[in-house]
Scaffold this motif. Structure first.
Motif, PDB file in Angstrom:
ATOM      1  N   ALA A  50      -2.048  23.096 -12.791  1.00 32.38           N
ATOM      2  CA  ALA A  50      -2.472  22.631 -14.116  1.00 32.38           C
ATOM      3  C   ALA A  50      -1.979  21.211 -14.381  1.00 32.38           C
ATOM      4  N   ALA A  51      -0.769  20.892 -13.898  1.00 34.74           N
ATOM      5  CA  ALA A  51      -0.236  19.540 -14.069  1.00 34.74           C
ATOM      6  C   ALA A  51      -1.088  18.524 -13.305  1.00 34.74           C
ATOM      7  N   CYS A  52      -1.522  18.883 -12.106  1.00 35.69           N
ATOM      8  CA  CYS A  52      -2.383  17.977 -11.327  1.00 35.69           C
ATOM      9  C   CYS A  52      -3.705  17.723 -12.054  1.00 35.69           C
ATOM     10  N   LYS A  53      -4.283  18.773 -12.637  1.00 39.62           N
ATOM     11  CA  LYS A  53      -5.532  18.614 -13.363  1.00 39.62           C
ATOM     12  C   LYS A  53      -5.342  17.705 -14.574  1.00 39.62           C
ATOM     13  N   SER A  54      -4.262  17.906 -15.288  1.00 42.93           N
ATOM     14  CA  SER A  54      -3.990  17.060 -16.450  1.00 42.93           C
ATOM     15  C   SER A  54      -3.670  15.631 -16.035  1.00 42.93           C
ATOM     16  N   TYR A  55      -3.039  15.483 -14.881  1.00 39.07           N
ATOM     17  CA  TYR A  55      -2.635  14.152 -14.393  1.00 39.07           C
ATOM     18  C   TYR A  55      -3.837  13.299 -14.023  1.00 39.07           C
ATOM     19  N   LEU A  56      -4.926  13.933 -13.615  1.00 40.27           N
ATOM     20  CA  LEU A  56      -6.113  13.193 -13.185  1.00 40.27           C
ATOM     21  C   LEU A  56      -6.935  12.661 -14.348  1.00 40.27           C
ATOM     22  N   SER A  57      -6.546  12.979 -15.568  1.00 39.87           N
ATOM     23  CA  SER A  57      -7.254  12.465 -16.737  1.00 39.87           C
ATOM     24  C   SER A  57      -6.774  11.060 -17.064  1.00 39.87           C
ATOM     25  N   LEU A  58      -7.698  10.203 -17.487  1.00 36.95           N
ATOM     26  CA  LEU A  58      -7.325   8.832 -17.841  1.00 36.95           C
ATOM     27  C   LEU A  58      -6.492   8.779 -19.122  1.00 36.95           C
ATOM     28  N   LYS A  59      -6.453   9.871 -19.881  1.00 39.87           N
ATOM     29  CA  LYS A  59      -5.648   9.920 -21.095  1.00 39.87           C
ATOM     30  C   LYS A  59      -4.201  10.318 -20.815  1.00 39.87           C
ATOM     31  N   SER A  60      -3.878  10.633 -19.565  1.00 36.59           N
ATOM     32  CA  SER A  60      -2.548  11.115 -19.219  1.00 36.59           C
ATOM     33  C   SER A  60      -1.518   9.987 -19.321  1.00 36.59           C
ATOM     34  N   ALA A  61      -0.457  10.213 -20.099  1.00 34.57           N
ATOM     35  CA  ALA A  61       0.623   9.225 -20.198  1.00 34.57           C
ATOM     36  C   ALA A  61       1.380   9.119 -18.879  1.00 34.57           C
TER      37      ALA A  61
ATOM     38  N   ALA B  65       0.831  -1.207   0.000  1.00 31.74           N
ATOM     39  CA  ALA B  65       0.000   0.000   0.000  1.00 31.74           C
ATOM     40  C   ALA B  65       0.866   1.258   0.000  1.00 31.74           C
ATOM     41  N   ILE B  66       1.980   1.229   0.722  1.00 29.60           N
ATOM     42  CA  ILE B  66       2.874   2.394   0.766  1.00 29.60           C
ATOM     43  C   ILE B  66       3.450   2.677  -0.616  1.00 29.60           C
ATOM     44  N   LEU B  67       3.978   1.648  -1.266  1.00 30.62           N
ATOM     45  CA  LEU B  67       4.606   1.832  -2.574  1.00 30.62           C
ATOM     46  C   LEU B  67       3.584   2.259  -3.627  1.00 30.62           C
ATOM     47  N   PHE B  68       2.374   1.698  -3.558  1.00 30.58           N
ATOM     48  CA  PHE B  68       1.331   2.091  -4.519  1.00 30.58           C
ATOM     49  C   PHE B  68       0.979   3.567  -4.356  1.00 30.58           C
ATOM     50  N   ALA B  69       0.789   3.999  -3.118  1.00 29.28           N
ATOM     51  CA  ALA B  69       0.419   5.398  -2.881  1.00 29.28           C
ATOM     52  C   ALA B  69       1.546   6.346  -3.278  1.00 29.28           C
ATOM     53  N   MET B  70       2.783   5.980  -2.977  1.00 32.48           N
ATOM     54  CA  MET B  70       3.905   6.855  -3.317  1.00 32.48           C
ATOM     55  C   MET B  70       4.054   6.997  -4.823  1.00 32.48           C
ATOM     56  N   ALA B  71       3.938   5.882  -5.565  1.00 29.45           N
ATOM     57  CA  ALA B  71       4.079   5.945  -7.014  1.00 29.45           C
ATOM     58  C   ALA B  71       2.999   6.816  -7.635  1.00 29.45           C
ATOM     59  N   MET B  72       1.766   6.671  -7.177  1.00 26.87           N
ATOM     60  CA  MET B  72       0.670   7.461  -7.740  1.00 26.87           C
ATOM     61  C   MET B  72       0.786   8.929  -7.347  1.00 26.87           C
ATOM     62  N   LEU B  73       1.287   9.201  -6.135  1.00 25.44           N
ATOM     63  CA  LEU B  73       1.434  10.586  -5.689  1.00 25.44           C
ATOM     64  C   LEU B  73       2.547  11.306  -6.441  1.00 25.44           C
ATOM     65  N   LEU B  74       3.688  10.645  -6.605  1.00 29.01           N
ATOM     66  CA  LEU B  74       4.837  11.280  -7.252  1.00 29.01           C
ATOM     67  C   LEU B  74       4.735  11.269  -8.771  1.00 29.01           C
ATOM     68  N   GLY B  75       3.780  10.523  -9.323  1.00 27.67           N
ATOM     69  CA  GLY B  75       3.649  10.452 -10.772  1.00 27.67           C
ATOM     70  C   GLY B  75       3.267  11.758 -11.424  1.00 27.67           C
ATOM     71  N   VAL B  76       2.755  12.712 -10.639  1.00 27.19           N
ATOM     72  CA  VAL B  76       2.359  14.007 -11.195  1.00 27.19           C
ATOM     73  C   VAL B  76       3.554  14.754 -11.768  1.00 27.19           C
ATOM     74  N   THR B  77       4.762  14.424 -11.335  1.00 30.58           N
ATOM     75  CA  THR B  77       5.947  15.098 -11.879  1.00 30.58           C
ATOM     76  C   THR B  77       6.076  14.876 -13.378  1.00 30.58           C
ATOM     77  N   GLY B  78       5.541  13.753 -13.887  1.00 26.96           N
ATOM     78  CA  GLY B  78       5.618  13.494 -15.319  1.00 26.96           C
ATOM     79  C   GLY B  78       4.810  14.446 -16.159  1.00 26.96           C
ATOM     80  N   GLU B  79       3.824  15.137 -15.568  1.00 25.78           N
ATOM     81  CA  GLU B  79       3.023  16.101 -16.316  1.00 25.78           C
ATOM     82  C   GLU B  79       3.694  17.460 -16.412  1.00 25.78           C
ATOM     83  N   ILE B  80       4.659  17.724 -15.535  1.00 21.97           N
ATOM     84  CA  ILE B  80       5.300  19.041 -15.548  1.00 21.97           C
ATOM     85  C   ILE B  80       6.233  19.166 -16.736  1.00 21.97           C
ATOM     86  N   SER B  81       7.122  18.186 -16.927  1.00 19.00           N
ATOM     87  CA  SER B  81       8.033  18.172 -18.069  1.00 19.00           C
ATOM     88  C   SER B  81       8.688  16.803 -18.128  1.00 19.00           C
ATOM     89  N   PRO B  82       9.249  16.410 -19.280  1.00 21.82           N
ATOM     90  CA  PRO B  82       9.937  15.111 -19.361  1.00 21.82           C
ATOM     91  C   PRO B  82      11.101  14.986 -18.388  1.00 21.82           C
TER      92      PRO B  82
END
Length: 710
Positions: free
Chosen positions: A351-362, A89-106
């Motif tokens: 704006a990155a958080c909003k884009s990250y919450l879309s199911l189309k977000s890579a 549960a810890i690793l799942f939550a951390m990965a999903m929480l930190l994944g928003v960085t991918g929306e800011i820039s490569p």
């Protein structure tokens, strides 16, 4: 000699990585606290994966963000673990929480794996030290890593850009030599073009890296980079003239039969290639270039072009080779470009958080893939009652790449390298060498491993496995007990990563082929509208030319990866390979037309408008055939578009447009054949593509159609 050694890219990289790792170990050993030094040297692994060693105009800001995320991840996994929260549960939550960085820039996206690795490393330290000590270790380690790299890049301020420019010049040399030295040997495009496509793709990819480095370093504000910016503009001119279309096998054969043109063209190409390789070394090793002349080869080519005025091949080669020679002689670009217009996508956090919450977000898919793989790995470790499953989790992180092919290769190399390294370590541990000798050998192994890691990852893994086992031996004096468990953990981690890449939201390139082909045609249409329209700004023309090159490269890259993926129809891929071949010819014609447009070699407005309408009709038909399996027209695109054109002398620009229409006609036929052999699963079940965003070209087309109806 010392320049070649110290400025060589592999040597420079290996020295930097070895010193930043081994200096803390040396200081800890000399001060009598070797274990602290070994622990301190673990932090650079997180920083490397997070891309914190990338030169950037916001270098220290990225270090602060990275170090804070490392410390936060380390603290969170310990704090939640002490409160009996399950590790999955810890690793799942951390990965999903930190994944928003991918929306800011490569570049920010690389903070996700770096932070997760920091948390996984903390698992091996939990219970052995206070909860505050691992986060402090990451903070201090990131500071050390940042200060050392800042000092290293201060010593060699321009070295990252010099390395990329040197590679670009070498790639252009190989491309020029391969393209013009096999004129009469390989006349079949299906055999001759694929190796040229690969070289062209590498050159355009390196141009993209140079653009990114200039934006990262804010090179327009630093006087030290002016010479390199000029060298880059020269490389853009060279790429324009080298990558123009010359596929006229019948005309080439006629010219060769009448004269010794093949030997003369090969002489010019080899002279240019040799000069480009010299310039590549001069850029890399900080040397001033020597004087360059190629009057004799050009003179011989000019004579052939003058004697065979009815043959366009000689004039074509002389035109482009003479301009290449002028650029190489003066070391100045043919015209100045605006290189520093920042077009990089950057999103603020909200704006990155909003884009990250879309199911189309890579970025969401990538984070979810990591989350599921780590959850499964940690659950498997709990099932087998592994107290600290950090090795299996680290293996999952290190071998997971963006695509199927890259992940498969990385898994093979890591598994075989780990196996060989563990065998060597098992034998070496029986020798009971003194500590000083062990540390010296580890230093040499680390240096050699970093020397070969970019090209031979498997061989580097052998060395890193040996040093990892000896580090455990020095830390806990039981390195031999870790041999078999570490091998099993590595194999399990590789299998989990491979399964995750196949079954968890895979980015199959075969499924992207159709969309990339559709996007490439749209980019070609925008380029032709500018070239055959009223656009005269050379900066805009050059930028659109690069967009066309990059769109084709994305298509070619998808095809290459798709041919290595499992479960796809080989007949469909064969047809698409031929489609991509004709797409490359269109790109080469666009390159040549951009040069002619910049030199004001234009058509009359009425003729240009009619040619543009024909090109747009042909491009739209190709796009429609890619979109859905509907009834197609058998009308020849070229004949339909040029039925009423004038019958006078054909200019060089008209020749390029007509050959583009020829290629589009063939591509339309290929698209009809390829659709029947397409894969029948996944996104291919959808018979139509998703509606692409409205482009400038589509607006222009609708406006003209509306006026015509009126």
């Amino acid at each position: 000699m010392w320049r070649r050694l110290i400025y060589h890219p592999e040597v420079n990289y290996a020295l930097r990585q070895t010193l930043v790792l081994c200096l803390p170990v040396a200081i800890g050993w000399l001060s009598g606290d070797l274990q602290k030094g070994l622990l301190f040297s673990l932090v650079p692994a997180c920083c490397n994966n997070a891309g914190l060693d990338t030169p950037h105009k916001r270098f220290f800001k990225r270090l602060i963000v990275g170090g804070s995320l490392f410390a936060f991840s380390s603290f969170l996994i310990q704090y939640l673990g002490e409160h009996s929260v399950p590790l999955p549960a810890i690793l799942f939550a951390m990965a999903m929480l930190l994944g928003v960085t991918g929306e800011i820039s490569p570049l920010h996206a690389r903070l996700l794996p770096g932070s997760l690795i920091a948390a996984i490393f903390t698992l091996s330290l939990a219970g052995r030290m206070p909860i505050w000590e691992p986060p402090l270790l990451y903070v201090l380690g990131t500071i050390w890593y940042g200060v050392f790299n800042w000092f290293w890049f201060w010593l060699w301020k321009e070295q990252p850009m010099r390395e990329t420019l040197s590679l670009l010049y070498r790639e252009l040399a190989d491309y020029c030599e391969a393209k013009y030295t096999l004129l009469t040997r390989l006349t079949d495009p299906e055999k001759a073009l694929p190796p040229l496509l690969a070289r062209q793709q590498k050159a355009v990819d390196l141009i993209g890296i140079c653009y990114q480095q200039m934006h990262m370093l804010a090179a327009n504000r630093d006087s030290h980079h002016k010479r390199l910016i000029r060298a880059f503009q020269v490389a853009l001119d060279l790429q324009e003239h080298i990558s123009v279309s010359l596929h006229q096998p019948e005309e080439v054969q006629k010219l060769v039969e009448k004269s010794h043109a093949e030997a003369v063209i090969r002489w010019n190409a080899q002279t240019i290639a040799a000069r480009l390789r010299e310039l590549a070394d001069d850029i890399l090793y900080h040397r001033l270039p020597e004087r360059f002349v190629m009057d004799k080869p050009l003179g011989a080519l000019e004579k052939i072009a003058r004697r065979s005025r009815d043959n366009p091949v000689g004039q074509f080669c002389y035109y482009h080779f003479s301009r290449i020679a002028r650029v190489l002689r003066t070391q100045r670009p043919l015209y100045q470009r605006d290189l520093m217009a920042d077009r990089q996508r950057r999103l603020p956090l909200l704006a990155a958080c909003k884009s990250y919450l879309s199911l189309k977000s890579a970025a969401l898919r990538t984070a979810a893939r990591f989350a599921v793989m780590l959850t499964f790995a940690s659950t498997l470790a709990m099932f087998f009652d592994l107290p600290k499953p950090y090795w299996i989790l680290m293996t999952v992180m290190f071998v997971s790449q963006n695509g199927y092919s890259a992940t498969r290769v990385r898994i093979q190399h890591r598994a075989l390298g780990t196996l060989a390294g563990l065998i060597i370590a098992a034998v070496a541990l029986r020798l009971h060498a003194p500590e000083a000798m062990v540390l010296s050998i580890m230093l040499v192994i680390t240096l050699v491993s970093y020397l070969v890691i970019r090209k031979f990852y498997g061989w580097a893994m052998i060395g890193f496995t040996v040093t990892a086992v000896y580090s455990l031996q020095l830390l806990s004096l039981n390195g031999a007990d870790f041999l078999l468990p570490r091998l099993m953990d590595t194999l399990m981690g590789c299998m989990i990563a491979f399964g995750g890449m196949i079954w968890l939201w895979p980015q199959w390139q075969s499924g992207l082929l159709r969309q990339n082909a559709h996007d490439a045609l749209g980019t070609y249409q925008d380029a032709l509208q500018m070239l055959l329209g009223n656009e005269q700004d050379p900066v805009k023309l050059a930028y659109q030319r690069m967009r066309a090159n990059q769109a084709h490269n994305a298509l070619f890259n998808s095809l290459n990866q798709a041919m290595q993926e499992p479960g796809f129809d080989s007949n469909y891929l064969t047809d698409m390979k031929l489609w991509v071949t004709h797409s490359q010819f269109i790109v080469e014609h666009i390159n040549a037309m951009t040069i002619l447009a910049r030199e004001h070699t234009m058509l009359t407005p009425a003729l240009a408008e009619r040619y543009l309408q024909s090109c747009e009709i042909a491009l739209q038909r190709c796009q429609q055939r890619l979109e859905y399996d509907g009834p197609g027209s058998d009308t020849n695109v070229l004949e339909d578009g040029q039925r009423d054109f004038h019958q006078g002398p054909v200019t060089i620009l008209e020749r390029h447009v007509r050959r583009i229409l020829d290629h589009l006609s063939v591509m339309h036929t290929i698209s009809s054949l390829a659709w029947r052999d397409r894969p029948h699963h996944g996104r291919w079940l959808s018979r139509r593509l998703k509606k692409a965003p409205e482009t400038k070209g589509s607006k222009h087309r609708e406006k003209r159609e509306g006026s015509g109806q009126a």
